[in-house]
Every structure is written in structure tokens, then in C-alpha cells.
Scaffold this active site. Structure first.
Site: not given
Lengths: 189, 354
Positions: B266, B317-318, B226, B38, B194, B224
């Protein structure tokens, strides 16, 4: 298990009297007296009678005290009271987390700013859990996994908290492998 | 010549989703380096850069019509996917104006906007819409202005109100999301919504991002990238429907991995809105199958390296944990370890046959 590293949980301080206020109202989901740091002249104190009273209403003991048969009754009265309030009120709230944010929501709807409301968690740590799939609210959850009263899914209680809903998020724990449900642990007594 | 829109695509049961060769090459591949972590990887959203997806304020591609149809289906099942808190009406009109003006200027063959004072006429040729209305008067549109225009755009959108030195997600159109719930998160502050993201809080990423965004200026949007991964070309991977799509994650095998696994990117854009001072956050979702990624030599090698070195918390998490090793095993024989150019551009202009 109780700290999942999620950062949406509120952190609560102890209640102190805010001297910039002109009127001070303490509301509690319990029946005990307000903390000493608040208890000065002119404090109004609203409390809820314990369920052992079975609907009877004990008489208040001091000036400015008021008792309610239930938190629901308190909340509705608070809404009417705040509708007629003017600037200068400070609201102090004590109780379980869902009660705190329910009161906060009522206060916000009546125009109180976040600097005029002070919250202190006390009593049960049981959680209100909203099922993210069917939107049902499950009240008083004390375990890491709960069966949703709405859709029957076994929900993992995520540490993700919505102040607007006064609720934690529940997500089906065995969505990927149906039937693979770990033993629930008592985590929020 | 305009975009050749694909008809009859499906992003749910009986999936039907294809990218043209040009569609593959314009994919905004998210990895500029061999490792991923990140960061506040925000840059000015100005036309140009390493992918044609950056060419316009709001990117329209060959999937436009099908994605608008998919959105309509999601909303029919679950109207709560579009919600805006009552104080955000000026931001709703700001959004409508920005999208209509941008689309009409960037894709004149597909969209046009004529203004006569406050009386506007909007024409959307791909969707067959010809709408006259009065700007600022919601009753002259078929639905509220934010919902009206975001039904005609690709990707999700949220509206951030700015107050108390913070941003609050006070509205959104969220039907193509990577597992987050607008209905649950609406009204939350920046750090609250978040909250579930691992590792990034500790490194101060969100503190820095918030400070940056509070100063975002009108006329200077930023962007950005993601990413995550999705099994099957499914746009609606919402937490609401997780019981229905979650089992897909157990279906990946060495035989079907290249068809099943999609890299989900994204393109996130942020625009300061002029009247409301709110921020419009666009979350434009792109899906590309592993099979198509492999046709780009640089991308298949780099994806292999990123997945090999991804911290386990991020993989968890993903939602990659169940099938990450299957992807790595599939890609490993095609990565010779050669040095790759920095940046996300594909470094080739034609593709081998699919």
C-alpha cells in the site's frame, strides 16, 4: 481469551456529578437507585423495571424518578426529551455496554457533546456482536464463539468495538479451514 | 506517449493479472532494510524518489481501467463499501477537486479539466467519460462527489475529520482493502480504528503518528509504505468476503508458491484538504507475484531476510502463518547472504525473462 490486546475497547470511570452542568439526568438499564455520588438535589433518575414485573410499572418512589417497561421504551422517550433540551444538561448512563453506546448515539444525534455524557458499565458483560459478513446483530453473546443468527457462520468475537454500532465484530473463525471450529468458552457472563 | 492500459484483467475468480517488465521495476518494494518492524516511516510526498510510483500525487498505471471495473463490481454487490457521514460534504468536494486537478496536470493525455467559474468539464479518456457539472452542486453529478471521483481512481480512500485533537474516519471508498471494514470502523477515532494492530500501540507508534498528522499542512502531503501478502492477485480481500477468500490461504504448495503468493503493498498518502480541513488518506494497492519479485536479485534476497526475521505476532496479524515457511524455503536457495544496498530501489534496469 478475554484480553486480545485490541485497543478499541472503551474504558469506563465511576460516575461523578459534573458541577458545570445545570440539569442532571441519570438513565440506567437496571432498576436500582443512582450512585450516591450523583444523588443530590435536582437529579432526575430514569430506570427500567426488571422483567419479573412482566409489563406492570412500579410507582416511582421519589421526586424526579421515572420508570420504564423496557430499555427500548426508555430510549425512545429519551430521544423525544433531548430534542427539546437546551445547553447545560449532563447525562449519566449506567448499564451493559450496548445500552451505554445506544444511549450515547441518541444523545449525540441530539447535539450533546462527549464532555456532557458520562458512561458506567454495569450488569451483564454479554456482548452485542455484529457479523462482519452478513451484518446481522447477535444480542446477548456470552461466549467466545457464536453461531450467527443471520448467515449461520461460527463467529469469533473480536475485541474490536464500534461505539457507533454499540457492537463487537464477529468474524468467521473457520473461514480458512471450514469445519475447524474450536469449542466456545463462556467469557462474557 | 500515454500508458498502455491492460484490458480484460480479473482480480477475482479466473484471475488474470500480468505486470509488464516496466510494471515490475516500478513496484514500490516496501523493505529498505533486511528487517521489518512498525515505525512512523512517513516522508514528504514529493515527486521523485526510488520508484516511479512516487512521481505523481496519485499514481496511475497499466491496471487503471481494470481496477476501476473491479471497483464497480464490488460496489454493485456491496454499496456499503462507499460511505461518507453527512457532515463531510465539504471534504467530498475537496477530494473531487484534488483528484481532478492532479490527474489532469499529471496525465494530460488521459484526463482534462476545464473550469468556467463553477461550471467544470471533466474528461476521462481511458474510461470514456465527458462530464459537465457545477462545482458545489451534488445534483449535477450522477452520484455524490466523493464516490464519483474515487470510482475513477486506483486504490482506496478514506476521509478523516479533525476535531477534539483527534482524527475520525468519517468516510471512505474501500474496495481493495487488506482485511478491514469501513462499514464497521466508520466514525472511529484514530486509536480505535487501529485497535486490532498488534505491537505498535505499546511502542507509541500511533501516538506519534497522530500527533504528526494533526499538524499536517495543506500543500505538504506525506506518504508511507505498508505491506502484507495475498494469495492470488485478489484486490477485494475484505473481511466481508473473508469466507470466500480465506480458504485460498490453505492452497499454497512448494510447486505453486511463486505464482500464488503476491506481495501486497500500500502506497499510503495523506493530504490536508483546504475547505474542510479534513485529511484525505489514499491507500493505493500494488500486487506483485513472488515469481516477478524473484526476477529482481535484491528484492528476492531481502524478502527472504525480512520473512525469516518477522515477529510471529506480525506474521499472524498479516495472515502469513500458514504459508510463510513455504515462501522462505522457496527463497532460501537464492539468498547468498551478500550485503544489499540500503533503500527500496531495484538496483537493476532490465529483468531476466519471466
Amino acid at each position: 481469551m478475554t484480553d486480545q490486546g485490541i485497543k478499541s475497547r472503551p474504558i469506563y470511570a465511576t460516575l461523578r456529578r459534573d458541577s458545570s452542568g445545570r440539569r442532571h439526568l441519570y438513565v440506567s438499564a437496571g432498576s436500582g437507585p443512582p450512585p450516591d455520588a450523583l444523588a443530590q438535589d435536582g437529579l432526575e433518575s430514569w430506570t427500567v423495571a426488571p422483567t419479573t414485573c412482566e409489563g406492570t410499572l412500579p410507582r416511582p418512589e421519589g421526586v424526579g424518578e421515572r420508570r420504564f417497561r423496557s430499555t427500548r421504551y426508555l430510549m425512545e422517550t429519551l430521544g423525544r426529551r433531548l430534542a427539546g433540551e437546551r445547553m447545560g444538561l449532563r447525562l449519566y448512563v449506567e448499564g451493559p455496554e450496548d445500552f451505554l453506546w445506544d444511549v450515547y448515539g441518541v444523545a449525540q444525534a441530539h447535539g450533546l457533546g462527549r464532555q456532557e455524557i458520562f458512561l458506567k458499565q454495569s450488569g451483564t458483560l454479554a456482548r452485542r456482536v455484529q457479523c462482519v459478513h452478513c451484518k446481522t446483530f447477535n444480542e446477548g453473546v456470552t461466549t467466545t464463539i457464536v453461531r450467527c443468527a443471520g448467515c449461520g457462520a461460527n463467529l469469533f468475537v473480536r475485541d474490536h468495538f464500534s461505539r457507533r454500532l454499540s457492537a463487537f465484530q464477529g468474524v468467521k473463525i473457520d473461514a480458512e479451514q471450514p469445519g475447524d471450529v474450536p469449542q466456545a468458552e463462556r467469557a462474557y457472563p | 506517449m500515454g500508458i498502455q492500459f491492460r484490458k480484460d484483467e480479473r482480480f477475482r475468480e479466473n484471475f488474470s493479472y500480468v505486470n509488464s517488465d516496466a510494471g515490475v521495476l516500478r513496484f514500490p518494494f516496501p523493505f529498505g532494510e533486511d528487517r521489518y518492524m512498525y515505525s512512523v516511516n512517513i516522508e514528504p510526498h514529493i515527486p521523485g524518489g526510488p520508484t516511479p510510483a512516487f512521481a505523481h500525487a496519485f499514481d496511475i498505471d497499466e491496471h487503471y481501467i481494470a481496477e476501476c471495473q473491479e471497483r464497480a463490481m464490488v460496489l454493485a454487490d456491496d454499496p456499503g463499501r462507499c460511505q461518507v457521514l453527512p457532515h463531510m460534504m465539504p471534504a467530498q468536494w475537496d477530494t473531487l477537486e484534488l483528484l481532478m486537478e492532479s490527474l489532469a496536470a499529471d496525465y494530460p493525455e488521459h484526463f482534462s479539466l476545464d473550469k468556467d467559474g463553477d461550471t467544470w468539464r471533466w474528461i476521462n479518456r481511458p474510461l470514456g467519460i465527458d462530464q459537465s457539472f457545477v462545482f458545489g452542486r451534488p445534483e449535477t453529478l450522477p452520484c455524490a462527489p466523493f464516490e464519483y471521483i474515487t470510482r475513477q481512481a486506483q486504490g482506496d480512500f478514506t476521509l478523516q475529520d479533525q476535531r477534539d485533537d483527534n482524527l475520525f474516519v468519517d468516510g471512505g471508498m474501500v474496495t481493495t482493502q487488506a482485511d478491514w471494514s469501513l462499514d464497521f470502523d466508520i466514525g472511529m477515532s484514530f486509536h480505535e480504528w487501529h485497535g486490532p494492530v498488534p505491537l505498535a500501540h505499546e511502542t507509541g507508534v500511533f501516538d506519534r503518528a497522530l500527533r504528526f498528522l494533526l499538524r499536517l499542512q495543506y500543500g505538504h502531503p506525506v506518504r508511507r509504505l505498508n505491506w502484507t501478502m495475498t494469495i492470488n492477485p485478489r484486490l477485494d480481500t475484505s473481511p466481508e468476503n473473508y469466507p470466500d477468500w480465506g480458504p485460498d490461504r490453505t492452497t499454497v504448495t512448494p510447486e505453486n508458491v511463486a505464482e500464488k503468493v503476491h506481495l501486497r503493498v500500500e502506497l499510503q498518502t495523506l493530504f490536508r484538504l483546504p475547505r474542510s480541513n479534513a485529511i484525505l488518506f489514499g491507500i493505493r494497492c500494488y500486487l506483485l507475484s513472488l515469481k516477478d519479485i524473484e526476477r529482481v536479485e535484491k528484492w528476492r534476497k531481502r524478502l527472504h531476510r525480512v520473512l525469516t526475521t518477522l515477529p510471529p505476532e506480525l506474521a499472524e496479524y498479516k495472515g502469513l502463518t500458514r504459508y510463510r515457511d513455504t515462501i522462505i524455503a522457496h527463497l532460501a536457495p537464492h539468498d547468498d547472504g551478500a550485503e544489499l544496498s540500503p533503500g527500496i530501489q531495484p538496483d537493476q534496469t532490465v529483468l531476466p525473462p519471466a
